[in-house]
Design an enzyme around this catalytic site. Sequence first.
Site, mmCIF file in Angstrom:
data_model
loop_
_atom_site.group_PDB
_atom_site.id
_atom_site.type_symbol
_atom_site.label_atom_id
_atom_site.label_comp_id
_atom_site.label_asym_id
_atom_site.label_seq_id
_atom_site.Cartn_x
_atom_site.Cartn_y
_atom_site.Cartn_z
ATOM 1 N N ASP A 22 0.859 -1.186 0.000
ATOM 2 C CA ASP A 22 0.000 0.000 0.000
ATOM 3 C C ASP A 22 0.897 1.237 0.000
ATOM 4 O O ASP A 22 1.680 1.430 0.936
ATOM 5 C CB ASP A 22 -0.866 -0.049 1.267
ATOM 6 C CG ASP A 22 -1.831 1.112 1.358
ATOM 7 O OD1 ASP A 22 -1.710 2.081 0.573
ATOM 8 O OD2 ASP A 22 -2.711 1.050 2.235
ATOM 9 N N ASN A 36 -6.332 12.659 -10.982
ATOM 10 C CA ASN A 36 -6.964 13.060 -12.241
ATOM 11 C C ASN A 36 -6.839 14.569 -12.369
ATOM 12 O O ASN A 36 -6.486 15.256 -11.407
ATOM 13 C CB ASN A 36 -8.413 12.577 -12.330
ATOM 14 C CG ASN A 36 -9.251 13.131 -11.212
ATOM 15 O OD1 ASN A 36 -9.391 14.350 -11.076
ATOM 16 N ND2 ASN A 36 -9.798 12.260 -10.375
ATOM 17 N N ASP A 46 -5.696 7.211 -5.630
ATOM 18 C CA ASP A 46 -6.033 8.598 -5.288
ATOM 19 C C ASP A 46 -6.923 8.637 -4.033
ATOM 20 O O ASP A 46 -6.630 9.357 -3.059
ATOM 21 C CB ASP A 46 -6.766 9.206 -6.499
ATOM 22 C CG ASP A 46 -6.827 10.712 -6.488
ATOM 23 O OD1 ASP A 46 -6.252 11.333 -5.575
ATOM 24 O OD2 ASP A 46 -7.458 11.275 -7.410
ATOM 25 N N SER A 133 -1.763 4.989 -14.217
ATOM 26 C CA SER A 133 -2.629 4.763 -15.401
ATOM 27 C C SER A 133 -3.077 3.324 -15.624
ATOM 28 O O SER A 133 -3.847 3.067 -16.546
ATOM 29 C CB SER A 133 -1.980 5.262 -16.712
ATOM 30 O OG SER A 133 -2.127 6.652 -16.847
ATOM 31 N N THR A 134 -2.580 2.372 -14.829
ATOM 32 C CA THR A 134 -2.900 0.967 -15.142
ATOM 33 C C THR A 134 -4.114 0.434 -14.396
ATOM 34 O O THR A 134 -4.437 -0.749 -14.496
ATOM 35 C CB THR A 134 -1.696 0.033 -14.867
ATOM 36 O OG1 THR A 134 -1.443 0.003 -13.461
ATOM 37 C CG2 THR A 134 -0.460 0.500 -15.600
ATOM 38 N N GLY A 135 -4.805 1.306 -13.650
ATOM 39 C CA GLY A 135 -6.044 0.900 -12.993
ATOM 40 C C GLY A 135 -7.229 1.319 -13.851
ATOM 41 O O GLY A 135 -7.398 0.848 -14.982
#
Length: 189
Positions: A22, A36, A46, A133-135
């Site tokens: 985490d 974002n 986020d 960006s990979t989620g």
Amino acid sequence: MSDGRSLSITIGSTLLTLTQGDITQQEVDAIVNAANSSLLGGGGVDGAIHRAGGPSILEECKAIREKQGGCPTGEAVVTSAGKLKARFVIHTVGPVWKGGSANEENLLRNAYRNSLEKAREKSATTLAFPSISTGVYGFPIERASKIAFATVREYIRTYPHLHEVRFVVFSRHDFEVYSPLFRDGAGPP
Ligand code: ADP
């Protein structure tokens, strides 16, 4: 070095570490947030950072938003880290994956590079990245991990001030995808 959930290699004077965990729990100078462009918080990493760090991070994000109207894709902004163990949160905005022909790779590279620049500006010597960006943004992690690793490696060859750059991945699967880079990554680009 390997204990199953952590791998590391040394490049120049910087330790590059891969760990499953985490990001909000990392004891480093700065953690990077996959934010974002509104800077108003969201889900995934986020949401986790804002929850764990408390409301002061959002207050600072709002102040930045008033001044510059959010954060464009590929750019980064810095706030303090509230209740987190880190001193700073570097909020960067990765690209939404649109199939690969919308400049996504360059934008992802920019997100890593500009985050590293912000860390340098703040004299942070230990830094942790999530898998940007990979989620929800859908960037294929096989490609994204290579860009992440190569961008950091290139940067630390130019600016050797960082003691450690840690890649913190959330799932076992993501750890397996990143792992080969930490086994073979010290070689030529
Ligand atoms: P993006 O919108 O940039 O795709 P996400 O937050 O949806 O960002 O996902 C980015 C990555 O962060 C995903 O691999 C997700 O599993 C991971 N993630 C989610 N929560 C955490 C956390 N607390 N620590 C580290 N990584 C996390």
